[in-house]
Design a protein around this motif. Structure first.
Motif: not given
Length: 515
Positions: A294-295, A339-342, A347-351
C-alpha cells in the motif's frame, strides 16, 4: 443475441533502415503482398491456439483460425464458424455450424472438431493458459455433425466472449490434422479454417502467410501477408517510414502526434482495452507485507506516468479494469493517489524499515515498458528511501520468471476483451492463468463467483466494480494506466478497421494495397 457496444521520442528514421534491410525487411516488388510488422516482439513460440500465451502469437493465429464466434466492427458478438447460436436456457448454448466451413486441407469443420478443440483446452495435460475461461463447462454434446451443445454447471456470463476468435485460445483445430501431424509440427504449420495458411516460418524473424485454398468466407484481398517480427517499436516505425512494411501493430507514444501530421501515413487510434500495472509477488519479501504494498502504491504519481511514458496517449486507471470497459465515478481511490505523507505513514506500519525494502522490478525491452519501471522505481525510492532497482530482460525471460514465481516485482500488463472477468479473474483469481502474484482472498473470490453467474449487465458491472475496489485494499498489483491502442499504415493500405482490443491478424483478409 449480441453483447452491448462498448462505451468508452522524436521519429527514428534513415539510420536504422540499413540494418532492417539486412534482416530481410526490404521493399517488396510484389505490390499485392502486404507486409505487416508486429513491433515490440522478437519471438513466436507456437501457433497452436491452445498453447499460445503471447500477443504476438495471437496476432498470427487470428488470421489462420476461426472460432465459433467473433466480434464485428461494432464490437458485437456474431457467428464465425457458427451460422447461428441459441441460448437454450441459462446454462445451455447451442451452436449450428456453417455447412461450407472447411479446414485448409479441405476437410469439413464438424461438431466433433469443436468438441475436441474445447475439451483439449479443458484437459489439464494440455496446460493451456486459457483453461480458466472454460472451466465452467460441464458437458459438450454433439447433437449432429453440424450442431454442438455446451452446458455449464451454473449460469456463466463470460462464456460467449471466451468463444470468440480473439485472445481466447478457443479457435477450432482439426482433430485429424493434429493427430496426423503431431503437436510439435502442428504448432509450426497449423491447419485452421481461416483466410490464410502458414507458408513459411523463420524463427524470430517472420511468418509468411498465403491465402488458403480451402477456408471459410470470401477470398482475401491480398494473396499473401508477410508478418515481420521487429523487436523495437521505434524500429517498426523506421521500417514503415522507409517503405519496408505497410502496417505496424503499434507506434512509440512519443511519435503519435507527429505521425498524425504526416500525409503519407494513416494512424488508427482508440482508447484501449488494456491495463498496465506492476505485479507484486505477495509470497516473497518485501511484498509479503500489505503495508509495504500500500505504501509504495501511494509513493509514485500515475499522472506523471501518463505524461512521461505515454506522452498523453492514455489515462490513469483507478483499478485493474480499463475505463473503456467500466467507467469509475468520482476521484481516484486514496491507495492509488500520489500522497507522500500517507505513504510514509503506511510504511511505518510495516515490519520492514524503508532501507530494508529492497527489491528488483523486472522490465522487458528497452521501450516505454522500461521507462515505466524506471520512473516508478525512482519516485518510490526518492519518496520513501527504499532500495528498489530495475532489471531488464527479454519478453520470454521475464514471462518465465513470473510464471515460476521467481521474482519480486515486474512491470506487466494485460489486454483482455469485453468481459470484466478476463481482467480480475485472469489476473487475480485463484484459478487465474495470470495470477503470478499469488493473490488469494476469499471475499474477492466470492465476488468473482457472483459476477460469473449473474446475467444482468448492470448488476454484473456493480459486482466487478466492488471486486476491483476490494483488491486495492490488498494491493497485489499497482494499477497504473490504460494506453491508447495504435496501428500505423501507409496511405496505400486500405481495409483496416481499428478495434479496442488491438486487433491485427483478424484484419488481414480485408487488406489491400492501392497503386
Amino acid at each position: 443475441m449480441t453483447l452491448p457496444i462498448l462505451t468508452r521520442r522524436s521519429l527514428v528514421a534513415g539510420a536504422a533502415l540499413g540494418s532492417l534491410a539486412g534482416a530481410g525487411l526490404v521493399r517488396a516488388e510484389t505490390a499485392a503482398t502486404v507486409r505487416a510488422a508486429i513491433a515490440g516482439f522478437s519471438v513466436l513460440n507456437t501457433l497452436d491456439p491452445a498453447k499460445a500465451s503471447l500477443l504476438s502469437e495471437s496476432y498470427v493465429i487470428w488470421a489462420v483460425f476461426n472460432a465459433l464466434l467473433r466480434f464485428n466492427a461494432r464490437m458485437e458478438i456474431e457467428g464465425d464458424l457458427a451460422a447461428t447460436y441459441t441460448v437454450v436456457d441459462s446454462t445451455t448454448l447451442e451452436f449450428s455450424l456453417r455447412p461450407d466451413a472447411r479446414f485448409h486441407d479441405g476437410a469439413p469443420v464438424t461438431a466433433d472438431d469443436v468438441k475436441f478443440s474445447l475439451e483439449r483446452i479443458l484437459d489439464s495435460a494440455t496446460a493451456s493458459p486459457n483453461r480458466g475461461k472454460l472451466v465452467a463447462i460441464e458437458a459438450i454434446a454433439i447433437r449432429n455433425p453440424l450442431t454442438v451443445r455446451i452446458t455449464t454447471r451454473a449460469p456463466f456470463a463470460p462464456l460467449l466472449s471466451a468463444l470468440t476468435n480473439t485472445r481466447t485460445g478457443t479457435q477450432i483445430v482439426s482433430r485429424a490434422a493434429l493427430r496426423d501431424l503431431g503437436p510439435e509440427a502442428f504448432a509450426r504449420a497449423p491447419v485452421g479454417s481461416g483466410a490464410y495458411r502458414v507458408r513459411a516460418w523463420r524463427s524470430n524473424e517472420r511468418v509468411e502467410l498465403e491465402a488458403a485454398p480451402h477456408r471459410l468466407g470470401p477470398p482475401p484481398r491480398s494473396p499473401r501477408v508477410d508478418v515481420l517480427l521487429i523487436p523495437e517499436e521505434s524500429s517498426g516505425l523506421t521500417a514503415l517510414l522507409g517503405q519496408a512494411v505497410d502496417l505496424t501493430s503499434t507506434a512509440p507514444f512519443a511519435d503519435v502526434r507527429a505521425l498524425e501530421a504526416r500525409t503519407s501515413l494513416q494512424v488508427f487510434k482508440q482508447p484501449g482495452l488494456n491495463t498496465r500495472y506492476v505485479a507484486l509477488n505477495t509470497r516473497q519479501a518485501p511484498f509479503d507485507d500489505v503495508h509495504v504494498r500500500r505504501a509504495l502504491s501511494m509513493a509514485f504519481d500515475r499522472n506523471t506516468l501518463v505524461k512521461a511514458v505515454l506522452f498523453g496517449e492514455g489515462t490513469v486507471t483507478p483499478g485493474l479494469l480499463p475505463p473503456a470497459l467500466l467507467a469509475h465515478q468520482g476521484p481516484l481511490p486514496d491507495l492509488v493517489t500520489y500522497d507522500p505523507t500517507r505513504a510514509r505513514a503506511e510504511l511505518a506500519k510495516a515490519r520492514y524499515r524503508p532501507e530494508a525494502v529492497a527489491a528488483t522490478v523486472l522490465v522487458w525491452g528497452s521501450s516505454w515498458w522500461r521507462r515505466f519501471g524506471e520512473i516508478v522505481v525512482a519516485q518510490i525510492n526518492q519518496t520513501l528511501g527504499t532500495r528498489l532497482s530495475v532489471q531488464a530482460g527479454d519478453t520470454n525471460a521475464v514471462f518465465a520468471q513470473l510464471r515460476s514465481g521467481a521474482y519480486q516485482a515486474a512491470v506487466w500488463g494485460w489486454l483482455g476483451l469485453v468481459d470484466y472477468d478476463e481482467y480480475l479473474g485472469d489476473i487475480l483469481g485463484a484459478e487465474g492463468a495470470r495470477n503470478f502474484q499469488g493473490y488469494a482472498n476469499l471475499a474477492f473470490e466470492a465476488l468473482l463467483a457472483e459476477g460469473r453467474t449473474t446475467l444482468d449487465p448492470s448488476r454484473r458491472a456493480a459486482i466487478y466494480a466492488r471486486a476491483d475496489r476490494l483488491m486495492l485494499e490488498d494491493m497485489p498489483v499497482w494499477p497504473a494506466f490504460c494506453s491508447n491502442v495504435h496501428h500505423v499504415a501507409t496511405r496505400r493500405l486500405a481495409g483496416f478497421t481499428q478495434l479496442p482490443y488491438s486487433n491485427f491478424g483478424d484484419q488481414f483478409s480485408h487488406l489491400e494495397l492501392r497503386s
